[in-house]
Motif scaffolding. Sequence first.
Motif, PDB file in Angstrom:
ATOM      1  N   PRO A 199      24.651  15.742  64.683  1.00 35.21           N
ATOM      2  CA  PRO A 199      24.828  16.919  65.473  1.00 35.21           C
ATOM      3  C   PRO A 199      25.085  18.233  64.462  1.00 35.21           C
ATOM      4  CG  PRO A 199      26.319  15.186  66.214  1.00 35.21           C
ATOM      5  CD  PRO A 199      25.356  14.758  64.924  1.00 35.21           C
ATOM      6  N   PRO A 200      24.636  19.383  65.024  1.00 37.11           N
ATOM      7  CA  PRO A 200      24.887  20.864  64.009  1.00 37.11           C
ATOM      8  C   PRO A 200      26.340  20.854  63.459  1.00 37.11           C
ATOM      9  CG  PRO A 200      23.747  21.334  66.141  1.00 37.11           C
ATOM     10  CD  PRO A 200      24.413  19.897  66.481  1.00 37.11           C
ATOM     11  N   GLU A 201      27.053  20.224  64.011  1.00 32.42           N
ATOM     12  CA  GLU A 201      28.872  20.414  63.525  1.00 32.42           C
ATOM     13  C   GLU A 201      28.891  19.647  62.220  1.00 32.42           C
ATOM     14  OE1 GLU A 201      27.950  19.214  66.796  1.00 32.42           O
ATOM     15  OE2 GLU A 201      27.798  21.485  67.601  1.00 32.42           O
ATOM     16  N   GLU A 202      27.960  18.471  62.022  1.00 33.80           N
ATOM     17  CA  GLU A 202      28.039  17.578  60.858  1.00 33.80           C
ATOM     18  C   GLU A 202      27.350  18.044  59.632  1.00 33.80           C
ATOM     19  OE1 GLU A 202      27.603  13.625  61.817  1.00 33.80           O
ATOM     20  OE2 GLU A 202      28.604  13.719  63.693  1.00 33.80           O
ATOM     21  N   LYS A 203      27.944  18.077  58.560  1.00 33.65           N
ATOM     22  CA  LYS A 203      27.231  18.307  57.327  1.00 33.65           C
ATOM     23  C   LYS A 203      25.958  17.667  57.322  1.00 33.65           C
ATOM     24  CE  LYS A 203      29.982  21.462  55.096  1.00 33.65           C
ATOM     25  NZ  LYS A 203      29.624  22.824  55.072  1.00 33.65           N
ATOM     26  N   LEU A 204      24.866  18.018  56.739  1.00 33.35           N
ATOM     27  CA  LEU A 204      23.803  17.254  56.384  1.00 33.35           C
ATOM     28  C   LEU A 204      22.955  17.677  55.023  1.00 33.35           C
ATOM     29  CD1 LEU A 204      21.902  14.849  57.464  1.00 33.35           C
ATOM     30  CD2 LEU A 204      20.694  16.727  59.128  1.00 33.35           C
ATOM     31  N   TYR A 205      22.682  17.233  54.036  1.00 35.08           N
ATOM     32  CA  TYR A 205      22.100  17.858  53.136  1.00 35.08           C
ATOM     33  C   TYR A 205      20.753  17.053  52.669  1.00 35.08           C
ATOM     34  CZ  TYR A 205      26.785  19.786  52.502  1.00 35.08           C
ATOM     35  OH  TYR A 205      28.150  20.241  52.753  1.00 35.08           O
TER      36      TYR A 205
END
Length: 266
Positions: A199-205
Amino acid sequence: MRIVTWNINSLRLRLPLLERLCGEIQPDIVCLQETKVTDDLFPLEAVRALGFAHVCFRGMKSYNGVAILSRLPIRVLPDMPDWCSRGDCRHIAVACGTDDNPIILHDFYVPAGGDIPDPVENPKFAHKLAFVDEARAWFAARDLRRTVVVGDLNIAPLEQDVWSHRQLLKIVSHTPEETSRLLAWQQSGFVDAMRHFVPPEEKLYTWWSYRNRNWSISNRGRRLDHVWVTPDLVPDLRAMSVLRSARDWDKPSDHVPVMIDLAAGE
């Protein structure tokens, strides 16, 4: 169909890492960026030894370069644009599968843009903005089906795609000039496949700077690598993984591989 995208940051230097990647996750297709090798020196036999019978590449000395390695038959699509008329080996596209119903796969390496987020003061930043504008316009003018775009797009578009939205708003890769353009390109006909699973609310790198030795602890990352699919392929999305552990491999790239599983190739 398991597709991996990875800015390998020198293919010849990191061939052992490519071999490790293939041994661990057995991808059907690997899309590489920043291969940094001219076509005449491309390590074709070494790549074929990893099980990729079908290979296409566009490279130049020391900079840029893209390649698609496939266990499945592919054919290079002709007449692709020369983005910004630079001839700088930042894009390659193939059709994968049967001629009557192929998946179209685009592999991109978008310019990084330098350090100064001003197109007047910094020609590299101006080039980056123009590149993304051209790509958006080109895709928007087409009726897209069964199409996948992958690559190092060098922009982290969402707030949770960077470790600090507030602190990076004036840092190249997360400025509003870049993020608005990338999202406009994406909205020309694509769905963000990575955010389909996270989800866009979670950090993702997918990228952590070489300057930070304790990268995993500080976790000051950015999502610079992307996978987009056309809406007709969304029901075929099966899994996605960011292979974070690759950042700790011997002599790693500063980017890590991103894997997507599609049922469309079954």
